[in-house]
Design an enzyme around this catalytic site. Structure first.
Site, mmCIF file in Angstrom:
data_model
loop_
_atom_site.group_PDB
_atom_site.id
_atom_site.type_symbol
_atom_site.label_atom_id
_atom_site.label_comp_id
_atom_site.label_asym_id
_atom_site.label_seq_id
_atom_site.Cartn_x
_atom_site.Cartn_y
_atom_site.Cartn_z
ATOM 1 N N LYS A 29 1.392 -1.137 -5.829
ATOM 2 C CA LYS A 29 2.786 -1.270 -6.294
ATOM 3 C C LYS A 29 3.385 -2.563 -5.722
ATOM 4 C CE LYS A 29 3.331 3.496 -7.640
ATOM 5 N NZ LYS A 29 2.790 4.730 -7.069
ATOM 6 N N HIS A 63 6.477 4.261 -3.185
ATOM 7 C CA HIS A 63 7.579 3.567 -3.858
ATOM 8 C C HIS A 63 8.561 2.968 -2.854
ATOM 9 C CE1 HIS A 63 6.840 4.300 -8.126
ATOM 10 N NE2 HIS A 63 6.378 5.474 -7.774
ATOM 11 N N SER A 94 9.909 9.545 -7.445
ATOM 12 C CA SER A 94 9.822 8.416 -8.373
ATOM 13 C C SER A 94 10.473 8.665 -9.730
ATOM 14 C CB SER A 94 8.362 8.028 -8.568
ATOM 15 O OG SER A 94 7.641 9.110 -9.098
HETATM 16 C C1 LIG Z 1 1.641 5.652 -7.299
HETATM 17 C C2 LIG Z 1 1.661 6.783 -6.345
HETATM 18 C C3 LIG Z 1 0.477 7.307 -5.810
HETATM 19 C C4 LIG Z 1 -0.878 6.837 -6.263
HETATM 20 O O1 LIG Z 1 -1.143 5.573 -5.760
HETATM 21 P P1 LIG Z 1 -2.475 4.819 -6.269
HETATM 22 O O2 LIG Z 1 -2.779 3.859 -5.179
HETATM 23 O O3 LIG Z 1 -2.112 4.184 -7.556
HETATM 24 O O4 LIG Z 1 -3.521 5.866 -6.436
HETATM 25 C C5 LIG Z 1 0.573 8.308 -4.863
HETATM 26 N N1 LIG Z 1 1.764 8.788 -4.463
HETATM 27 C C6 LIG Z 1 2.927 8.318 -4.970
HETATM 28 C C7 LIG Z 1 4.226 8.878 -4.491
HETATM 29 C C8 LIG Z 1 2.913 7.314 -5.934
HETATM 30 O O5 LIG Z 1 4.047 6.874 -6.448
#
Ligand SMILES: *Cc1c(COP(=O)(O)O)cnc(C)c1O
Length: 400
Positions: A247, A216, A188
């Site tokens: 997301k 992502h 990310s």
């Molecule tokens: C955002 C993210 C998470 C965490 O996700 P949440 O549901 O907000 O806890 C885990 N792994 C990756 C790669 C992320 O980008």
């Protein structure tokens, strides 16, 4: 109560601030979207938002809000129970099955967040005789999940297939019973895609399992937004997928693990964040079911997301900015020193563009950047306005 405890905490806070690493939260007075109202003292200012993970622009979608409200009406506010006591509603199982279908897996299991999914995944599946081989740039939640597991740990340089092969050899020669390779589908900070073709080929050669965290990517990468394994054409060779509803899929909350029936069934018995934490509330579940439906049929949303991404990337390059190469809607503008990223972010903020600067320790020293993220709700007019702001601030601080 010990005064020295609190003065120790105060000193740590002061150090964070003195190093310029303090994270400031800026409250929004609006829904999440292409434009947000940012509270600034006694007033609010409307900014173009280029830093949300709201890839499909669904965070303020009326259909999702309605699905959430309908679920509150029919299923109430919350469960006041973990899933296995009295916290499983029909809606939870509908979502788990729907998600598994969407991702092409046998079943899935919901967690309060993907942080919990990754935190609870490894420990029940692997023991001290086993090995986990993890990409050096994996998300913090994968790192924590691996720490909680007794398997032997191996690490390989980001996306480096030679280094991964070396670690697979090391794990085999150390006598590992089972080996699991763990990677983000998309890294990310850079917007780079994991080399899933290379990873799954190596996994087949060394008889290893593959786990991909597709936070992502799910909803917008690959056909129907099914994620990076489908994009790379290796969906059947990826054993375990984790992801989030926080997301692209509406942006609310909730995570999951999808995989073989045995994986999901054992996690239901043993995953600690699942067993010892409240069930997802019906509104979140109802909205997530709708979000998958919208994402699956969302070719138009994905077309605007990727046309925005190409337009924005080309505009930044034309203006003279150094942009990391790629095809993902994460488009980092490389600035080098942390103070430049901070100046750029605050200059853009003053000109009506909300971005966030990333610097050490989040990215390596000397690689400070503004991470811009595209979404389907932004218009070309928004992007032109943002580009003017980038150009003028970039010139004023001497980076272009
Ligand atoms: C955002 C993210 C998470 C965490 O996700 P949440 O549901 O907000 O806890 C885990 N792994 C990756 C790669 C992320 O980008």
């Amino acid at each position: 109560m010990s005064a020295s405890f609190y003065s120790h905490l105060r000193q740590t806070l002061d150090e964070i601030a003195a190093d310029g690493l303090e994270k400031i939260e800026r409250p929004l007075a609006s829904k999440q979207g292409a434009h947000v109202d940012v509270v600034d003292g006694d007033t609010t200012r409307t900014l173009i938002n280029l830093c949300a993970n709201n890839y499909l622009g669904l965070a303020d979608d009326e259909r999702l809000a309605k699905a959430a409200m309908d679920a509150i009406e029919t299923h109430g506010l919350g469960m006041a129970s973990v899933r296995f006591i009295c916290g499983t509603q029909d809606l939870h199982r509908v979502l788990e099955r729907r998600l598994a279908d969407y991702l092409g897996k046998a079943d899935s299991i919901l967690f309060a967040a993907c942080f919990d999914a990754n935190g609870g995944l490894f420990e029940p599946l692997l023991g001290p005789q086993d090995a986990i081989i993890s990409d050096a740039l994996n998300h913090a939640s994968i790192i924590d999940g691996i720490r909680l597991c007794k398997a032997k740990r191996y690490r390989y340089a980001n996306n480096d297939m030679t280094a991964l092969e070396d670690q697979l050899k090391a794990a085999r020669s150390d006598g590992a019973r089972h080996i699991m390779i763990a990677t983000d589908g998309v890294f990310s900070m850079d917007g780079y895609l994991a080399d899933l073709k290379g990873i799954t080929e190596l996994a087949a050669r060394f008889d290893a399992q593959v786990m991909v965290d597709d936070c992502h990517a799910t909803g917008f990468m690959g056909p129907q937004g099914r994620g990076t394994p489908h994009l790379a054409g290796v969906a059947d060779q990826v054993d375990i997928l984790t992801g989030t509803f926080g997301k692209a899929l509406g942006g609310a909350l909730g995570g999951y693990v999808a995989g073989a029936q045995e994986v999901v069934d054992l996690l239901r018995q043993r995953a600690r964040p699942y067993l010892f934490s409240n069930a997802l509330p019906p509104m979140v579940v109802g909205a997530a079911i709708k979000a998958i439906e919208i994402a699956e049929a969302g070719d138009e949303l994905r077309a605007s997301l990727f046309s925005n991404s190409a337009y924005w990337r080309a505009g930044l390059e034309r203006a003279g900015f150094k942009v990391l190469p790629g095809q993902h809607p994460i488009i980092p503008v490389m600035l080098g020193e942390a103070h430049l990223a901070q100046q750029m972010a605050s200059g853009l903020n003053a000109k009506g563009v909300y971005v966030s600067g990333f610097f050490f320790p989040v990215v390596p020293k000397g690689q400070a950047r503004i991470r811009t993220q595209m979404n389907a709700a932004l218009t070309k007019a928004d992007l032109d306005e943002a580009l003017d702001a980038f150009t003028s601030v970039g010139r004023s601080i001497g980076v272009i």
